[in-house]
Design a protein around this motif. Structure first.
Motif, mmCIF file in Angstrom:
data_model
loop_
_atom_site.group_PDB
_atom_site.id
_atom_site.type_symbol
_atom_site.label_atom_id
_atom_site.label_comp_id
_atom_site.label_asym_id
_atom_site.label_seq_id
_atom_site.Cartn_x
_atom_site.Cartn_y
_atom_site.Cartn_z
ATOM 1 N N UNK A 131 60.048 29.855 75.847
ATOM 2 C CA UNK A 131 61.358 30.445 76.096
ATOM 3 C C UNK A 131 62.353 29.358 76.481
ATOM 4 N N UNK A 132 63.530 29.382 75.841
ATOM 5 C CA UNK A 132 64.594 28.426 76.153
ATOM 6 C C UNK A 132 65.861 29.154 76.552
ATOM 7 N N UNK A 133 66.543 28.612 77.575
ATOM 8 C CA UNK A 133 67.831 29.129 78.016
ATOM 9 C C UNK A 133 68.856 28.005 77.922
ATOM 10 N N UNK A 134 70.047 28.327 77.409
ATOM 11 C CA UNK A 134 71.140 27.363 77.293
ATOM 12 C C UNK A 134 72.384 27.937 77.968
ATOM 13 N N UNK A 135 73.062 27.101 78.737
ATOM 14 C CA UNK A 135 74.282 27.534 79.412
ATOM 15 C C UNK A 135 75.315 26.422 79.325
ATOM 16 N N UNK A 136 76.519 26.751 78.806
ATOM 17 C CA UNK A 136 77.555 25.735 78.712
ATOM 18 C C UNK A 136 78.652 26.117 77.748
ATOM 19 N N UNK A 137 79.323 25.092 77.200
ATOM 20 C CA UNK A 137 80.516 25.321 76.383
ATOM 21 C C UNK A 137 80.397 24.742 74.983
ATOM 22 N N UNK A 138 79.169 24.436 74.533
ATOM 23 C CA UNK A 138 78.982 23.901 73.188
ATOM 24 C C UNK A 138 77.943 24.728 72.429
ATOM 25 N N UNK A 159 81.442 29.447 74.788
ATOM 26 C CA UNK A 159 81.034 29.179 76.164
ATOM 27 C C UNK A 159 80.301 30.400 76.709
ATOM 28 N N UNK A 160 79.189 30.151 77.387
ATOM 29 C CA UNK A 160 78.419 31.243 77.955
ATOM 30 C C UNK A 160 76.974 30.849 78.118
ATOM 31 N N UNK A 161 76.074 31.823 78.005
ATOM 32 C CA UNK A 161 74.651 31.553 78.151
ATOM 33 C C UNK A 161 73.843 32.303 77.114
ATOM 34 N N UNK A 162 72.759 31.682 76.631
ATOM 35 C CA UNK A 162 71.888 32.304 75.632
ATOM 36 C C UNK A 162 70.428 32.074 76.003
#
Length: 444
Positions: A131-138, A159-162
């Motif tokens: 499981x991977x989580x990404x948070x930011x503006x790119x 921008x947000x989180x996935x």
């Protein structure tokens, strides 16, 4: 630049050193991409008025994209950071050939194109098991309910989180919440919106499943909600039947069900139904299905399909086009009719489409491909509810990528599109040409 994203990147860099940076550094990738683009859009029916922009657009530019993608730190939970820097330079075009819509270059105060623009974005990321989580503006999602646009000089980002999880074999789970978008012709961020609205939302939530039932059959379900604008359900099916080693038949079925949410229909929170008819004025109310079948034989590929947009209203997708003063225009969507010039997504449209592609590797020229596509939409309902319109588009392209030598990977793309429409709600007749040169150099 976004200070919050930069601070996040620095903090994660420190964290990487503290947590054991072997994977963080060893698995890192750094590359710079160059895109040179000439864009010519001839609005055949338009006529320039005195002191106004010309009806046709002719511009060229140079774009650079620097990408850093780290690995993950060691440990049960790995941490990392991705960073992206974008820089666009206007090469030619002049005031008279730059439209105020700012979908290719940002506009200066006098209506001419800005000489250059830039922006920076970064994502923090974490990995646990599969499981991977990404948070930011790119962020650049590529999902049935949201497709980040990369059709001009620089890409659109969010921008947000996935979160993406593959803990269960053959099942991919995607979820996320986005708050802002950065347009392909902008240094700024905006809220999220739909076509024809100047109001913004800061909450786009989604979740979905991709289940590989067999190695050749994939089923999909996604739900998304742009607060105060729309709710959307998606069902998809793709199947590949391998007839022989060089022969196959692919089926791709898609269905969308969209409805209003919250303030949609109230002052400002409107949806212009892509300039077509709406049963309930300014509201989202749509069901769209489409089917595509592709037969491949050696170097040949023939695709045929059909799409039906229901009579109640046009198809809806995340679209910043109403926020033109921020250069936010330009959006993609997950329908086969997202073509070079037109969308074929107004209420009532029945669109039949086809495409032929040839790969010249079969003639000893690897890297060279050519295709021609044709779409024809009928029975689209005029915005006033009286009568219908029809429209068609023909697109052709040639792509070539160098396969060896010092400049291996250097790509050239020549694209030409012709659009014509008949009826009150069809778009203006246009001829469009694009010439694009792409190259990516990997440092590590």
């Amino acid at each position: 630049m976004y200070k919050s994203s930069l601070a996040l990147a620095v903090a994660l860099g420190v964290l990487a050193q503290q947590a054991g940076a072997a994977g963080f550094i060893e698995d890192s990738k750094l590359s710079v991409s160059s895109r040179t683009m000439y864009f010519n859009n001839d609005n055949r029916e338009a006529h320039a008025k005195p002191n106004e922009s010309r009806p046709d657009q002719r511009e060229s530019g140079q774009g650079f994209k620097l990408d850093y993608i780290s690995g993950f730190t060691e440990g049960t939970i790995g941490f990392g950071v991705d960073a992206q820097a974008l820089w666009g330079i206007h090469l030619d075009g002049g005031k008279g050939y730059h439209p105020d819509s700012s979908t290719f270059f940002p506009s200066d105060s006098d209506g001419s194109a800005e000489s250059q623009w830039a922006r920076f974005g970064a994502n923090a990321k974490a990995r646990f098991s599969k499981t991977e989580a990404h948070f930011g503006s790119a962020l650049a999602p590529n999902l049935p309910i949201l497709v980040a646009n990369d059709g001009r000089l620089l890409p659109q980002t969010f921008e947000g989180g996935t979160i993406t999880s593959k803990e269960i074999d053959n099942l991919t789970v995607n979820a996320g919440q986005l708050t802002h978008a950065m347009g392909r012709a902008s240094s700024n961020r905006t809220g999220l919106s739909v076509a024809g609205s100047a109001q913004e939302s800061n909450k786009f939530r989604y979740g979905g499943l991709d289940y590989k039932l067999t190695k050749d059959l994939t089923l999909q379900y996604y739900y998304s909600n742009l607060e105060d604008f729309y709710k959307q359900h998606f069902l998809g099916l793709t199947h590949l039947y391998q007839i022989a080693p060089d022969q196959s038949f692919k089926t791709d079925l898609r269905y969308f069900d969209s409805s209003k949410d919250g303030k949609n229909g109230e002052a400002g929170y409107t949806f212009n139904n892509n300039g077509g008819y709406a049963k309930n004025k300014d509201e989202v109310d749509n069901k769209t299905w489409s089917a595509m079948f592709t037969y491949t034989l050696g170097s040949h590929a023939l695709m045929l399909g059909h799409q039906q947009v229901n009579d109640d209203g046009g198809f809806v997708w995340l679209n910043q086009g109403g926020l033109t003063d921020e250069g936010a225009g330009g959006a993609s969507f997950y329908l086969f009719t997202d073509s070079m010039i037109n969308s074929f997504a107004k209420a009532g449209e029945n669109t039949t489409f086809g495409q032929y592609t040839y790969d010249f590797a079969g003639l000893g020229v690897p890297g060279l491909k050519a295709s021609v596509a044709y779409l024809r939409g009928e029975d689209g309902r005029n915005q006033n509810g009286h009568g219908t319109f029809s429209e068609w588009e023909r697109d052709a392209r040639i792509d070539y990528v160098l396969q060896q030598g010092t400049l291996k990977g250097l790509g050239f793309s020549l694209r030409q599109g012709v659009y014509r429409g008949t009826g009150a709600s069809s778009a203006k007749d246009q001829d469009q040409t694009r010439f694009i040169v792409n190259y990516t150099y990997a440092f590590m």
